[in-house]
Motif scaffolding. Structure first.
Motif, PDB file in Angstrom:
ATOM      1  N   LEU A  83       0.812  -1.216   0.000  1.00 10.72           N
ATOM      2  CA  LEU A  83       0.000   0.000   0.000  1.00 10.72           C
ATOM      3  C   LEU A  83       0.845   1.266   0.000  1.00 10.72           C
ATOM      4  O   LEU A  83       1.872   1.348   0.667  1.00 10.72           O
ATOM      5  N   SER A  84       0.391   2.237  -0.756  1.00  8.84           N
ATOM      6  CA  SER A  84       0.890   3.603  -0.665  1.00  8.84           C
ATOM      7  C   SER A  84      -0.322   4.492  -0.919  1.00  8.84           C
ATOM      8  O   SER A  84      -1.441   4.005  -1.026  1.00  8.84           O
ATOM      9  N   GLY A  85      -0.137   5.784  -1.009  1.00 11.16           N
ATOM     10  CA  GLY A  85      -1.290   6.635  -1.252  1.00 11.16           C
ATOM     11  C   GLY A  85      -1.034   8.066  -0.852  1.00 11.16           C
ATOM     12  O   GLY A  85       0.077   8.446  -0.474  1.00 11.16           O
ATOM     13  N   MET A  86      -2.086   8.862  -0.939  1.00 13.47           N
ATOM     14  CA  MET A  86      -1.977  10.287  -0.667  1.00 13.47           C
ATOM     15  C   MET A  86      -3.307  10.830  -0.174  1.00 13.47           C
ATOM     16  O   MET A  86      -4.348  10.197  -0.338  1.00 13.47           O
ATOM     17  N   VAL A  87      -3.238  12.004   0.431  1.00 12.58           N
ATOM     18  CA  VAL A  87      -4.452  12.705   0.834  1.00 12.58           C
ATOM     19  C   VAL A  87      -5.195  13.151  -0.415  1.00 12.58           C
ATOM     20  O   VAL A  87      -4.587  13.658  -1.366  1.00 12.58           O
ATOM     21  N   PHE A  88      -6.503  12.954  -0.453  1.00 15.02           N
ATOM     22  CA  PHE A  88      -7.322  13.437  -1.570  1.00 15.02           C
ATOM     23  C   PHE A  88      -7.680  14.896  -1.344  1.00 15.02           C
ATOM     24  O   PHE A  88      -8.203  15.268  -0.298  1.00 15.02           O
ATOM     25  N   ARG A  89      -7.383  15.718  -2.344  1.00 14.76           N
ATOM     26  CA  ARG A  89      -7.707  17.141  -2.284  1.00 14.76           C
ATOM     27  C   ARG A  89      -8.766  17.435  -3.335  1.00 14.76           C
ATOM     28  O   ARG A  89      -8.498  17.368  -4.540  1.00 14.76           O
ATOM     29  N   LYS A  90      -9.952  17.780  -2.880  1.00 11.09           N
ATOM     30  CA  LYS A  90     -11.095  17.890  -3.794  1.00 11.09           C
ATOM     31  C   LYS A  90     -10.939  18.997  -4.819  1.00 11.09           C
ATOM     32  O   LYS A  90     -11.577  18.964  -5.872  1.00 11.09           O
ATOM     33  N   GLU A  91     -10.076  19.985  -4.543  1.00  8.63           N
ATOM     34  CA  GLU A  91      -9.887  21.066  -5.504  1.00  8.63           C
ATOM     35  C   GLU A  91      -9.123  20.615  -6.743  1.00  8.63           C
ATOM     36  O   GLU A  91      -9.003  21.364  -7.723  1.00  8.63           O
ATOM     37  N   THR A  92      -8.609  19.386  -6.754  1.00  8.78           N
ATOM     38  CA  THR A  92      -7.853  18.882  -7.894  1.00  8.78           C
ATOM     39  C   THR A  92      -8.728  18.193  -8.927  1.00  8.78           C
ATOM     40  O   THR A  92      -8.219  17.752  -9.958  1.00  8.78           O
ATOM     41  N   VAL A  93     -10.018  18.066  -8.677  1.00 10.47           N
ATOM     42  CA  VAL A  93     -10.919  17.439  -9.638  1.00 10.47           C
ATOM     43  C   VAL A  93     -12.009  18.429 -10.035  1.00 10.47           C
ATOM     44  O   VAL A  93     -12.365  19.328  -9.275  1.00 10.47           O
ATOM     45  N   GLU A  94     -12.541  18.251 -11.241  1.00 11.43           N
ATOM     46  CA  GLU A  94     -13.542  19.180 -11.753  1.00 11.43           C
ATOM     47  C   GLU A  94     -14.876  19.032 -11.046  1.00 11.43           C
ATOM     48  O   GLU A  94     -15.528  20.020 -10.720  1.00 11.43           O
ATOM     49  N   ARG A  95     -15.288  17.799 -10.845  1.00 11.72           N
ATOM     50  CA  ARG A  95     -16.586  17.544 -10.208  1.00 11.72           C
ATOM     51  C   ARG A  95     -16.379  16.631  -8.996  1.00 11.72           C
ATOM     52  O   ARG A  95     -15.828  15.542  -9.118  1.00 11.72           O
ATOM     53  N   VAL A  96     -16.834  17.110  -7.872  1.00 12.35           N
ATOM     54  CA  VAL A  96     -16.689  16.346  -6.635  1.00 12.35           C
ATOM     55  C   VAL A  96     -18.019  15.677  -6.307  1.00 12.35           C
ATOM     56  O   VAL A  96     -19.037  16.362  -6.161  1.00 12.35           O
ATOM     57  N   PRO A  97     -18.051  14.353  -6.214  1.00 10.04           N
ATOM     58  CA  PRO A  97     -19.293  13.665  -5.841  1.00 10.04           C
ATOM     59  C   PRO A  97     -19.807  14.150  -4.494  1.00 10.04           C
ATOM     60  O   PRO A  97     -19.013  14.556  -3.621  1.00 10.04           O
ATOM     61  N   SER A  98     -21.118  14.107  -4.316  1.00 12.12           N
ATOM     62  CA  SER A  98     -21.718  14.584  -3.065  1.00 12.12           C
ATOM     63  C   SER A  98     -21.167  13.850  -1.853  1.00 12.12           C
ATOM     64  O   SER A  98     -21.080  14.410  -0.753  1.00 12.12           O
ATOM     65  N   SER A  99     -20.769  12.591  -2.047  1.00 10.11           N
ATOM     66  CA  SER A  99     -20.252  11.800  -0.926  1.00 10.11           C
ATOM     67  C   SER A  99     -18.869  12.246  -0.476  1.00 10.11           C
ATOM     68  O   SER A  99     -18.400  11.839   0.594  1.00 10.11           O
ATOM     69  N   LEU A 100     -18.217  13.113  -1.272  1.00 15.30           N
ATOM     70  CA  LEU A 100     -16.852  13.519  -0.951  1.00 15.30           C
ATOM     71  C   LEU A 100     -16.713  15.020  -0.700  1.00 15.30           C
ATOM     72  O   LEU A 100     -15.594  15.534  -0.617  1.00 15.30           O
ATOM     73  N   THR A 101     -17.811  15.709  -0.566  1.00 18.78           N
ATOM     74  CA  THR A 101     -17.745  17.161  -0.392  1.00 18.78           C
ATOM     75  C   THR A 101     -17.142  17.583   0.945  1.00 18.78           C
ATOM     76  O   THR A 101     -16.674  18.712   1.091  1.00 18.78           O
ATOM     77  N   GLU A 102     -17.142  16.696   1.931  1.00 13.22           N
ATOM     78  CA  GLU A 102     -16.563  17.028   3.237  1.00 13.22           C
ATOM     79  C   GLU A 102     -15.062  16.801   3.291  1.00 13.22           C
ATOM     80  O   GLU A 102     -14.418  17.110   4.301  1.00 13.22           O
ATOM     81  N   CYS A 103     -14.489  16.252   2.216  1.00 14.16           N
ATOM     82  CA  CYS A 103     -13.041  16.007   2.201  1.00 14.16           C
ATOM     83  C   CYS A 103     -12.293  17.335   2.332  1.00 14.16           C
ATOM     84  O   CYS A 103     -12.639  18.329   1.705  1.00 14.16           O
ATOM     85  N   GLY A 104     -11.262  17.326   3.122  1.00 18.69           N
ATOM     86  CA  GLY A 104     -10.550  18.542   3.488  1.00 18.69           C
ATOM     87  C   GLY A 104     -10.837  18.843   4.943  1.00 18.69           C
ATOM     88  O   GLY A 104      -9.932  18.981   5.751  1.00 18.69           O
TER      89      GLY A 104
END
Length: 249
Positions: free
Chosen positions: A193-214
């Motif tokens: 496993l590896s990975g990174m923090v998801f930053r919603k400002e890096t995608v054009e459309r943020v699903p409703s389930s991920l709007t609290e990310c950050g």
């Protein structure tokens, strides 16, 4: 990988290319770990590494003893009982322990060695940073911040993978693992496993389930079959705070 919008397929797909993080970059990083080697090559002869002392000097990386002392001193009784880690257990989630930079007020030869210990408290979705004098064992500074997301620890990546495997959106991951190994995927221990923090400002459309990310702690977990191919799960985002999984695109 999180720097631009990701075109996603209906399921996770096997990829045979090398992706960033193949060295397990999600592991907890410390200055000590970066400097230790099992052996030292000198004049073509492999020699055993010198034994580590209890205390470092100056800007030397933290020793194991200093790290242990700093982490023990940084968690007070109240913090231990009130905070929650990534699995919901008592106590904050340890993210990293590193040698602190000298303070502007420090001067002279006797500059104290300090450790910066960083935690995440899932109960209040906050980063807690403690600065500990490793010589005295005293916490000299404490800071709590929100809406700040440091890189994930290996424990968080493992919990993220566990949630992916259990979620209906992880069906493609399990299918691809089965295809690659002939075995069922039942837990994160079967994956590199590896990975990174998801930053919603890096995608054009943020699903409703991920709007609290950050505000919430959200990760993109990169998965690889041990001694095998990568399984592309970059389109799946795990919200560790709400313990849910969302899909991009």
């Amino acid at each position: 990988m999180a720097g631009s919008a990701v075109a996603v397929a209906a399921t996770a797909v096997l990829v045979g290319v090398t992706l960033p993080g193949s060295d397990g970059s999600g592991d907890r990083q410390t200055n000590a770990a970066a400097s230790k080697q099992d052996a030292i090559a000198k004049d073509g002869v492999v020699q055993a590494a010198p034994k580590e002392g209890e205390k470092g000097i100056g800007s030397d990386p933290l020793t194991d003893a200093e790290i242990e002392r700093a982490e023990k001193a940084s968690v007070s009784g109240q913090m231990r009982s009130s905070a929650r880690d990534v699995e919901g257990d008592r106590g904050p989630q340890l993210l990293s322990t590193n040698l602190s930079e000298p303070e502007p007020s420090d001067s002279g030869a006797a500059v104290p060695r300090r450790a910066e210990v960083v935690y995440y408290d899932y109960k209040q979705d906050a980063v807690i940073t403690k600065t500990v004098n490793v010589e005295t064992g005293k916490v000299e500074n404490a800071n709590t911040t929100r809406n700040v997301q440091p890189p994930p620890s290996q424990e968080e990546l493992a919990e993220g993978a566990r949630l992916l495997i259990a979620d209906p959106l992880g069906k493609g991951l399990k299918q691809d693992y089965k295809h690659a190994t002939g075995k069922a995927l039942t837990g994160p221990g079967q994956l590199q496993l590896s990975g990174m923090v998801f930053r919603k400002e890096t995608v054009e459309r943020v699903p409703s389930s991920l709007t609290e990310c950050g505000k919430h702690r959200c990760l993109q977990v990169v998965t690889k079959v041990k001694s095998g191919p990568w399984i592309d799960t970059r389109a799946l985002v795990v919200d560790l705070s709400s313990r849910t999984v969302g899909r991009l695109g």
